[in-house]
Enzyme design. Structure first.
Site, mmCIF file in Angstrom:
data_model
loop_
_atom_site.group_PDB
_atom_site.id
_atom_site.type_symbol
_atom_site.label_atom_id
_atom_site.label_comp_id
_atom_site.label_asym_id
_atom_site.label_seq_id
_atom_site.Cartn_x
_atom_site.Cartn_y
_atom_site.Cartn_z
ATOM 1 N N ASN A 1 -6.383 12.071 0.232
ATOM 2 C CA ASN A 1 -5.478 11.340 1.035
ATOM 3 C C ASN A 1 -6.356 10.501 2.080
ATOM 4 O O ASN A 1 -7.457 10.316 1.898
ATOM 5 C CB ASN A 1 -4.774 12.224 1.915
ATOM 6 C CG ASN A 1 -3.584 11.346 2.700
ATOM 7 O OD1 ASN A 1 -2.640 10.799 2.064
ATOM 8 N ND2 ASN A 1 -3.409 11.658 3.810
ATOM 9 N N LYS A 2 -5.702 9.737 2.624
ATOM 10 C CA LYS A 2 -6.287 8.645 3.678
ATOM 11 C C LYS A 2 -7.534 9.416 4.370
ATOM 12 O O LYS A 2 -7.344 10.512 5.101
ATOM 13 C CB LYS A 2 -5.480 8.092 4.780
ATOM 14 C CG LYS A 2 -5.995 6.985 5.842
ATOM 15 C CD LYS A 2 -6.848 5.832 4.990
ATOM 16 C CE LYS A 2 -7.546 4.881 6.243
ATOM 17 N NZ LYS A 2 -8.100 3.894 5.729
ATOM 18 N N ASP B 1 -2.516 10.409 -2.116
ATOM 19 C CA ASP B 1 -2.852 9.623 -3.197
ATOM 20 C C ASP B 1 -3.157 9.795 -4.340
ATOM 21 O O ASP B 1 -3.053 9.236 -5.664
ATOM 22 C CB ASP B 1 -3.990 8.284 -2.752
ATOM 23 C CG ASP B 1 -3.335 7.620 -1.468
ATOM 24 O OD1 ASP B 1 -3.099 6.385 -1.624
ATOM 25 O OD2 ASP B 1 -3.490 8.181 -0.558
ATOM 26 N N ARG C 1 0.684 -1.242 -0.177
ATOM 27 C CA ARG C 1 -0.234 0.035 0.058
ATOM 28 C C ARG C 1 0.885 1.365 0.114
ATOM 29 O O ARG C 1 2.074 1.050 0.191
ATOM 30 C CB ARG C 1 -0.860 -0.013 1.200
ATOM 31 C CG ARG C 1 -0.258 -0.523 2.685
ATOM 32 C CD ARG C 1 -0.875 0.279 3.683
ATOM 33 N NE ARG C 1 -0.905 1.621 3.846
ATOM 34 C CZ ARG C 1 0.282 2.357 4.315
ATOM 35 N NH1 ARG C 1 1.303 1.550 4.413
ATOM 36 N NH2 ARG C 1 0.215 3.586 4.282
ATOM 37 N N GLY C 2 0.337 2.441 0.044
ATOM 38 C CA GLY C 2 0.877 3.774 -0.171
ATOM 39 C C GLY C 2 1.144 4.012 -1.444
ATOM 40 O O GLY C 2 1.681 3.330 -2.508
ATOM 41 N N ALA C 3 0.795 5.317 -2.010
ATOM 42 C CA ALA C 3 0.768 5.903 -3.280
ATOM 43 C C ALA C 3 2.062 5.310 -3.998
ATOM 44 O O ALA C 3 2.042 4.985 -5.244
ATOM 45 C CB ALA C 3 0.570 7.297 -3.497
ATOM 46 N N ARG D 1 -6.994 -0.454 -7.107
ATOM 47 C CA ARG D 1 -7.306 0.871 -6.153
ATOM 48 C C ARG D 1 -7.650 1.959 -7.167
ATOM 49 O O ARG D 1 -6.543 2.418 -7.550
ATOM 50 C CB ARG D 1 -6.258 0.933 -4.998
ATOM 51 C CG ARG D 1 -6.094 -0.244 -4.183
ATOM 52 C CD ARG D 1 -5.605 0.034 -2.824
ATOM 53 N NE ARG D 1 -6.371 0.625 -2.119
ATOM 54 C CZ ARG D 1 -5.980 1.446 -1.011
ATOM 55 N NH1 ARG D 1 -4.886 1.454 -0.595
ATOM 56 N NH2 ARG D 1 -6.736 2.105 -0.532
ATOM 57 N N GLN E 1 -3.373 2.007 10.250
ATOM 58 C CA GLN E 1 -2.033 2.342 9.502
ATOM 59 C C GLN E 1 -1.136 3.168 10.463
ATOM 60 O O GLN E 1 0.070 2.868 10.319
ATOM 61 C CB GLN E 1 -1.975 2.871 8.300
ATOM 62 C CG GLN E 1 -2.712 1.773 7.076
ATOM 63 C CD GLN E 1 -4.225 2.274 7.045
ATOM 64 O OE1 GLN E 1 -5.006 2.649 7.839
ATOM 65 N NE2 GLN E 1 -4.676 2.110 5.882
#
Length: 380
Positions: A263-264, A253, A64-66, A98, A212
């Protein structure tokens, strides 16, 4: 398919953990991932032998993570090519895994273009697979270099906005080496401040519903010897009111052409709090996160995730009973609203820091000029 194996070298620092790597055992090439769903209790590697396994790893947030999703997507295309699968089909599946994270699409397309170009030029599938792998490795290397430059640029901005050091930084979700080819985005800036003695405290949002921040950011902060404190997401307001936050640092993201930041989920409320309390709200992201084809925040597709992520809590090595494999914390049948991201409008963003410099104030024109100077992204 994907297999897992436990790691025993738990004393390594996060920046040294191979979050993603390409290997070529006798039975054929594989992509090896650190399974982030198992952190922080254990370090387990997931071995993907095809693109479909990688798609599942992406959807389950094992990777995960852009920035890292972009790297993974590129390697996924290379894996499909090297294994003799349909590259076009694999690329489409990877890109759709995603939808909000634009880096994933960027990485997939970069490797796919390299593959198609080489195939058209040589007619040799082996050469085309090698070209896709070279593109993935180049993206991996470039992201590591971008991470280092973002850390320098972000620290310089912090020192300009908050002279004298002693920074108390609030961060959300996870933006360190676990999401990057290097040391991350927003976390890399905090880490740079720590290394020069200018970080007083890193406030870590737990980041519900998948924690996270608690599981991953706290893990990385502890490994790096940083002074950090974990807080529930809904405690941030009291922290601002007490005057305990000097700056908010988050990743992204997707950044729209007008400077809107996805973003999250939970990032937008922090931006509102920061504006009310006159605290800088800074976004740190590579230019690959800027999407010229998304004009504004309203045009960003926000991923909706399964309800069980809210109605259940998952903990590694704990017996489970819920439909999603977790411990139920809500009555059976409870509906849940679970967007993976929210969107912060540009007027609430103090600055966007990239590897090519910072934009402040955040406007479509300023962002376009920065991207044009870099030669990497063009915004019409």
């Amino acid at each position: 398919m994907a297999d897992q194996q436990a790691r025993t070298d738990g004393d390594k620092r996060p920046s040294e953990i191979p979050v993603i790597r390409w290997e070529e055992p006798p039975e054929g090439p594989v992509l090896v991932l650190l399974d982030q769903t198992r952190l922080p209790t254990e370090e387990v590697e997931m071995v993907c032998t095809d693109a479909s396994a990688l798609v599942e790893a992406i959807r389950s947030l094992a990777v995960r993570g852009a920035p890292l999703l972009g790297i993974a997507g590129a390697y996924g295309v290379a894996l499909a090519a090297a294994r003799g699968f349909d590259v076009t089909e694999a690329a489409a599946a990877l890109e759709g895994a995603r939808p909000t994270a634009v880096n994933l699409a960027v990485g997939v397309r970069r490797a796919q273009v390299a593959h198609q170009t080489a195939l058209g030029r040589t007619g040799d599938p082996t050469a085309a697979a090698a070209a896709a792998l070279a593109a993935a490795r180049a993206l991996h290397r470039q992201d590591a270099e971008a991470s280092a430059r973002m850390a320098v640029n972000g620290l310089a901005l912090l020192d300009e906005l908050l002279p004298g050091g002693g920074h108390r930084i609030l961060t959300h979700c996870n933006t360190g080496s676990l999401v990057s080819g290097g040391e991350g985005t927003a976390f890399a800036v905090a880490l740079a401040a720590h290394r020069v003695g200018r970080l007083r405290r890193l406030w870590v949002d737990e980041t519900r519903p998948l924690l996270q921040g608690a599981r991953l950011t706290a893990y990385e902060a502890a490994r790096n010897g940083m002074a950090y404190t974990l807080l529930t997401d809904n405690a941030a307001g009291s922290l601002f009111a007490a005057g305990e936050v000097d700056a908010v640092l988050i990743g992204a993201d997707r950044i729209a052409a007008d400077g809107s930041v996805a973003n999250k989920v939970g990032s937008y409320p922090l931006a509102v709090l920061a504006r009310y309390h006159h605290v800088p709200f800074i976004v740190v992201a590579p230019l690959t996160t800027v999407d010229p084809d998304t004009p504004d925040g309203a045009s960003i597709e926000v991923e909706q995730r399964p309800p069980f992520e809210v109605t259940e809590v998952t903990a590694p090595q704990v017996p489970v009973a819920g439909a999603g494999g977790g411990i139920p914390v809500a009555p059976l049948g409870t509906q849940a609203y679970n967007p993976a991201f929210d969107v912060t409008p540009p007027e609430l963003v103090t600055a966007i820091v990239t590897e090519e410099g910072a934009v402040s104030p955040v406007t479509a024109q300023a962002l376009a000029e920065l991207c044009a100077r870099s030669g990497q992204v063009t915004i019409n």
